[in-house]
Design an enzyme around this catalytic site. Structure first.
Site, PDB file in Angstrom:
ATOM      1  N   ARG A   1     -17.640 -32.616 -25.469  1.00 11.00           N
ATOM      2  CA  ARG A   1     -16.383 -31.867 -25.374  1.00 11.00           C
ATOM      3  C   ARG A   1     -16.412 -30.543 -26.114  1.00 11.00           C
ATOM      4  O   ARG A   1     -15.398 -29.858 -26.150  1.00 11.00           O
ATOM      5  CB  ARG A   1     -15.214 -32.761 -25.820  1.00 11.00           C
ATOM      6  CG  ARG A   1     -15.126 -33.980 -24.952  1.00 11.00           C
ATOM      7  CD  ARG A   1     -13.883 -34.807 -25.087  1.00 11.00           C
ATOM      8  NE  ARG A   1     -14.005 -35.880 -24.127  1.00 11.00           N
ATOM      9  CZ  ARG A   1     -14.673 -37.017 -24.331  1.00 11.00           C
ATOM     10  NH1 ARG A   1     -15.223 -37.259 -25.501  1.00 11.00           N
ATOM     11  NH2 ARG A   1     -14.803 -37.911 -23.381  1.00 11.00           N
TER      12      ARG A   1
ATOM     13  N   GLY B   1     -17.490 -45.181 -28.732  1.00 12.19           N
ATOM     14  CA  GLY B   1     -18.159 -46.474 -28.539  1.00 12.19           C
ATOM     15  C   GLY B   1     -17.196 -47.637 -28.537  1.00 12.19           C
ATOM     16  O   GLY B   1     -17.595 -48.785 -28.764  1.00 12.19           O
TER      17      GLY B   1
ATOM     18  N   GLU C   1     -15.970 -49.107 -26.191  1.00 11.90           N
ATOM     19  CA  GLU C   1     -16.285 -50.072 -25.131  1.00 11.90           C
ATOM     20  C   GLU C   1     -17.569 -50.841 -25.453  1.00 11.90           C
ATOM     21  O   GLU C   1     -18.058 -51.608 -24.628  1.00 11.90           O
ATOM     22  CB  GLU C   1     -16.408 -49.352 -23.781  1.00 11.90           C
ATOM     23  CG  GLU C   1     -15.076 -49.099 -23.104  1.00 11.90           C
ATOM     24  CD  GLU C   1     -14.151 -48.184 -23.897  1.00 11.90           C
ATOM     25  OE1 GLU C   1     -14.585 -47.078 -24.264  1.00 11.90           O
ATOM     26  OE2 GLU C   1     -13.005 -48.568 -24.180  1.00 11.90           O
TER      27      GLU C   1
ATOM     28  N   TRP D   1     -13.133 -39.730 -30.266  1.00 16.19           N
ATOM     29  CA  TRP D   1     -13.747 -38.940 -29.173  1.00 16.19           C
ATOM     30  C   TRP D   1     -12.921 -37.748 -28.719  1.00 16.19           C
ATOM     31  O   TRP D   1     -13.248 -37.105 -27.730  1.00 16.19           O
ATOM     32  CB  TRP D   1     -14.182 -39.822 -28.015  1.00 16.19           C
ATOM     33  CG  TRP D   1     -13.202 -40.782 -27.437  1.00 16.19           C
ATOM     34  CD1 TRP D   1     -12.858 -41.996 -27.928  1.00 16.19           C
ATOM     35  CD2 TRP D   1     -12.453 -40.619 -26.222  1.00 16.19           C
ATOM     36  NE1 TRP D   1     -11.946 -42.597 -27.111  1.00 16.19           N
ATOM     37  CE2 TRP D   1     -11.681 -41.778 -26.051  1.00 16.19           C
ATOM     38  CE3 TRP D   1     -12.364 -39.601 -25.268  1.00 16.19           C
ATOM     39  CZ2 TRP D   1     -10.820 -41.961 -24.963  1.00 16.19           C
ATOM     40  CZ3 TRP D   1     -11.517 -39.788 -24.186  1.00 16.19           C
ATOM     41  CH2 TRP D   1     -10.765 -40.953 -24.042  1.00 16.19           C
TER      42      TRP D   1
ATOM     43  N   ASN E   1      -9.111 -47.055 -28.946  1.00 14.65           N
ATOM     44  CA  ASN E   1      -8.605 -48.400 -28.676  1.00 14.65           C
ATOM     45  C   ASN E   1      -9.282 -49.460 -29.538  1.00 14.65           C
ATOM     46  O   ASN E   1     -10.350 -49.245 -30.120  1.00 14.65           O
ATOM     47  CB  ASN E   1      -8.815 -48.742 -27.203  1.00 14.65           C
ATOM     48  CG  ASN E   1     -10.286 -48.756 -26.832  1.00 14.65           C
ATOM     49  OD1 ASN E   1     -10.860 -47.704 -26.590  1.00 14.65           O
ATOM     50  ND2 ASN E   1     -10.905 -49.914 -26.793  1.00 14.65           N
TER      51      ASN E   1
ATOM     52  N   ASP F   1      -6.381 -50.548 -23.312  1.00 18.10           N
ATOM     53  CA  ASP F   1      -7.296 -49.417 -23.524  1.00 18.10           C
ATOM     54  C   ASP F   1      -6.511 -48.121 -23.737  1.00 18.10           C
ATOM     55  O   ASP F   1      -6.935 -47.058 -23.296  1.00 18.10           O
ATOM     56  CB  ASP F   1      -8.263 -49.290 -22.335  1.00 18.10           C
ATOM     57  CG  ASP F   1      -9.407 -48.327 -22.594  1.00 18.10           C
ATOM     58  OD1 ASP F   1      -9.652 -47.996 -23.771  1.00 18.10           O
ATOM     59  OD2 ASP F   1     -10.040 -47.895 -21.612  1.00 18.10           O
TER      60      ASP F   1
ATOM     61  N   ARG G   1      -1.482 -41.604 -24.464  1.00 15.44           N
ATOM     62  CA  ARG G   1      -2.010 -42.272 -23.262  1.00 15.44           C
ATOM     63  C   ARG G   1      -1.096 -43.429 -22.829  1.00 15.44           C
ATOM     64  O   ARG G   1      -1.021 -43.752 -21.646  1.00 15.44           O
ATOM     65  CB  ARG G   1      -3.425 -42.781 -23.583  1.00 15.44           C
ATOM     66  CG  ARG G   1      -4.153 -43.415 -22.420  1.00 15.44           C
ATOM     67  CD  ARG G   1      -5.627 -43.611 -22.780  1.00 15.44           C
ATOM     68  NE  ARG G   1      -6.322 -44.423 -21.785  1.00 15.44           N
ATOM     69  CZ  ARG G   1      -7.634 -44.645 -21.778  1.00 15.44           C
ATOM     70  NH1 ARG G   1      -8.390 -44.111 -22.729  1.00 15.44           N
ATOM     71  NH2 ARG G   1      -8.198 -45.377 -20.847  1.00 15.44           N
TER      72      ARG G   1
END
Lengths: 541, 258
Positions: free
Chosen positions: A129, A189, A191, A239, A257, A300, A327
């Site tokens: 990014r 990370g 996930e 992130w 998350n 999430d 979100r």
């Protein structure tokens, strides 16, 4: 004598530094340059350049295009916000190719093609990014978990520090933020069941100076919100870039998350500091306050949005606030000195919560289930990491939004295995999660995208510019009341910041998945946007 | 000298056969070899060393490979590794692996060290580089020095001994493309000097002598020249034989990052 010579040489290097920290603090007074991820440390993405106006935006034309070296890999996306310092534009082509080029004509000065190690894991695309700059040094996180310092003049590596182990799913996709003499980053990370942290590194040497565990370890405050051993792989990733208030000396950062994403049953408790925003002392990493948007997240719903800092009139008095479109579908206003919840209002359809209580805690009505449950907004959220913008002139907060989207959220048991996906379920939805398909044949009521302008004092949507497809684009607003943003359809727009009326558009032939940058060289204003596999730069005829 | 060496490399490549580029009718360019060197430097050099001879029984610069005949064999090894050995698989595209092969092939025709000096002492060499040699007036090593000349921080890891010797004894013998000096005169008479970063029909991109990146528009220039003579002084007579050995031993020891 020798020491004197060396000191003089080191001093000469310091004096020649093009971007000292003071320049970042005062970036609002230096709109010809774009020196941080959000343009200014307050995260506003508000430029004081005024050459392009609602009246003349129709006269924008393409000045140059830079193609990436090769077609992007199928799972690559161009998400980097460019930096511009004294006529040189710095960008990161995915995954980790740094390019320095002339901001007027697009000609390349140098490239630094970093090749991430094969152990690198990327849940959601091989992306980066953007960069940070301090002095003559650029800082880039890498997909394989490193933080690299490069000389901005020739792209040579100055130091390379490991932030996290790639084989365990740690990667660095966030654009770093420089605060004083420190470079702040943390690992993605969520996930892969990482145990997250935000860390500060010496800009000069790359040495780690402090680390704040976003998943508190035993004995640390907040650990009690993990009622079993699930904290060991609890996520809390980093992130998207944070923001900084020099007057309060507070660093703000949104946290990702909880892991596993969809199976909350295996991690009872609120799971701090996942899906939260933190206020930290940037000198020590000590926590000043936190606010958790989505306790015990099961959808999430990362809080990896840019905290936007604004000074507004609140209930008749000046107040230092933070604007945060989450979100999870709610827009929040917090007091950024104390973390006090001031306002929370949905900006898209929300069914997982039935409003917020007086302290901003959601009144939870929806859960992920083994059989699957339909939840608005969808897994990618009402908005996501796509950069918002705030104009002190219009007093409006501009966000890229996904309207009317939903997911079927399914939970399942899933063991943790190092380096393997640790999602505890999945979401199915109408809209492709990360990039558009080649065509769009969806019914309009199943999803659409918009640039929305919110009134921070009420959370009311003052206007919205709707697009048939959703948008992963960042937003930029200027002091001449022009908003720039794009979408998955491949259009890049200039909108009237007060009304949302479209002023101009260009077809850039690929999804816009990054934030626009504006800058000026020799008195001419430019607007630059990555899209698809290229970066496009526009200026007035 | 440079061109001759590259011609030899290209002929050597031609003799080996070039199935990797044959399909599209490409040849190997000096730029390809440079790009291959960058990959080699970032991914291979830690185990194989700058001369390709750090692993027992493996001499990359010999041009002969026990388990590979063709370039495609080498590409397979680069991408898939050698099971049962310490050679790991690498996530390289075919293009990247081909560039790496181009560099490996070029190593066999690069210069070998011919100098017979006394043994050098790196600590003494460091002092000479920072004082008598005045190397940091143009070069950078770690935090020290400037960027108008090539960065020496990792020079021992990315240049072979013979190349370092040549640079000190005959600096103009080999000016790598990334170090090409340029001089220009603007129409108002202003002189500009720097290192060429890029060029096209209408513009030059340079890192000027003050360390600033800038474009020069040819239409605004009275003249310009890409120099074939290095601005680096010849150290043949400036250093004694012992000092030269010391400096070389220090430069060879510079393996990069802190």
């Amino acid at each position: 004598m020798r020491r004197t010579i060396l000191s003089l040489l080191a001093l000469a290097a310091t004096l020649a530094a093009q971007t000292p920290f003071d320049r970042l603090v005062n970036a609002d007074k230096d709109p010809a340059n774009w020196l941080t991820y959000s343009g200014t440390l307050d995260g506003q993405r508000y430029s004081r350049l005024t050459q392009v106006t609602p009246a003349n935006a129709k006269d924008l034309e393409l000045k140059w295009v830079l193609q990436t070296r090769a077609p992007a890999e199928p799972n690559s996306k161009y998400e980097a916000t460019s930096l511009v310092s004294d006529g040189v534009l710095y960008t990161v082509q995915p995954p980790n190719v740094v390019v320095a080029l002339d901001a007027v004509n697009g000609k390349i000065f140098w490239t630094y093609p970093y090749n991430p190690a094969p152990q690198a894991r990327a849940c959601c695309g091989r992306v980066n990014r953007g960069l940070a700059i301090l002095g003559n040094t650029l800082f880039m996180g890498t997909l394989d978990g490193n933080l690299i310092a490069l000389d901005a003049r020739d792209g040579h590596v100055i130091w390379n520090t490991q932030v996290g182990r790639p084989e365990a799913g740690y990667s660095v996709t966030v654009a770093p933020l420089v605060v004083k003499d420190k470079v702040i980053v943390g690992p993605a990370g969520g996930e892969y069941g990482i145990s997250g942290y935000l860390a500060a590194y010496s800009a000069e040497t790359g040495k780690e100076l402090w680390r704040f565990n976003t998943i508190p370890k035993p004995g640390e405050p907040g650990h009690e919100t993990w009622e079993n051993d699930a904290w060991k792989h609890g996520g809390g990733s980093i992130w998207t870039t944070g923001s900084y208030d020099p007057a309060l000396n507070l660093l703000y950062w949104g946290i990702g998350n909880a892991s596993p994403d969809w199976n909350g049953d295996v991690r009872p408790g609120d799971n701090l500091y996942t899906s939260s925003v933190l206020a930290l002392d940037p000198d020590t990493g000590n926590l000043k306050w936190h606010f958790q948007f989505t306790p015990h997240d099961e959808f999430d719903f990362d809080a990896t949005q840019v905290p936007v800092l604004a000074d507004i009139t609140w209930a008749g008095k000046p107040r230092k606030v933070m604007l945060f479109a989450n979100r999870n579908g709610y827009f929040y206003v917090l007091d950024r000195q104390t973390g006090e919840f001031l306002l929370g209002k949905p900006f898209v359809k929300v069914t997982w919560a039935n409003g917020l209580d007086a302290k901003g805690r959601p009144i939870r009505v929806g859960h992920s289930t083994p059989e699957g449950s339909l939840i608005y907004p969808e897994n990618q959220g009402g908005t996501n990491w796509y950069n918002p913008a705030y104009s002190p002139r219009t007093g409006l907060f501009y966000i890229p939004s996904w309207l009317d989207t939903h997911s079927i959220n399914t939970s399942r048991a899933e063991p943790y295995r190092e380096g393997m996906p640790f999602n505890g379920g999945s979401a199915t939805h109408e809209v492709p999660a990360l990039r558009p398909g080649p065509t769009n044949k969806r019914l309009p009521e199943l999803a659409s995208g918009a640039i929305q302008a919110l009134d921070p004092k009420t959370g009311a949507v003052k206007w919205q510019f709707k697009m048939m497809d959703v948008t992963d684009s960042g937003v930029l607003v200027t002091a001449s009341d022009v908003v720039f943003a794009g979408g998955r359809e491949g259009y890049f727009y200039a909108l009237d910041a007060r009304t949302g009326a479209p002023l101009w558009k260009a077809m850039v032939g690929g999804a816009v998945s990054a934030g626009p940058t504006t800058y000026a060289v020799d008195g001419k204003q430019y607007i630059s946007i990555p899209a698809g596999n290229a970066i496009f730069t526009f200026g007035l005829r | 000298m440079v061109l001759k060496r590259l011609h030899v490399s290209i002929w050597a490549l031609a003799l080996f056969g070039l199935p990797l580029f044959a399909q599209e009718g490409h040849g190997v360019t000096p730029a390809d070899i440079q790009r291959g060197l960058l990959i080699y430097t970032s991914s291979c050099i830690n185990c194989h060393g700058p001369d390709g001879d750090l692993i027992s029984g493996v001499t990359l610069a010999s041009g002969r490979f026990r388990r590979a005949q063709s370039d495609n064999d080498l590409i397979q090894i680069i991408q898939k590794g050698l099971p049962g050995t310490a050679m790991p698989p690498g996530a390289y595209t075919d293009d990247q692996a081909s560039l790496l092969v181009a560099y490996l092939r070029s190593m066999s025709t690069s210069a070998k060290s011919t100098r017979n000096g006394p043994p050098g002492e790196p600590a003494r060499g460091k002092a000479l580089v920072e004082s008598k040699g005045q190397c940091l007036n143009c070069h950078r090593i770690g935090n020290l020095g400037t960027v108008t000349g090539p960065d020496l921080t990792s020079i021992g890891g990315i240049r072979r001994l013979a190349e370092i010797e040549t640079s000190l004894l005959d600096p103009s013998a080999e000016i790598r493309p990334e170090n090409r000096p340029v001089r220009a005169t603007v129409k108002d008479g202003t002189k500009i000097a720097g290192t060429l970063m890029n060029q096209d029909t209408y513009t030059l991109q340079i890192l000027d002598s003050k360390g600033k990146l800038r474009s020069l528009y040819k239409a605004n220039l009275r003249d310009y020249e890409l120099l074939k003579i290095s601005p680096m002084p010849n150290f043949k007579d400036k250093f004694t034989a012992q000092e030269m050995s010391d400096v070389i031993s220090y430069l060879v020891s510079l393996k990069g990052l802190r």
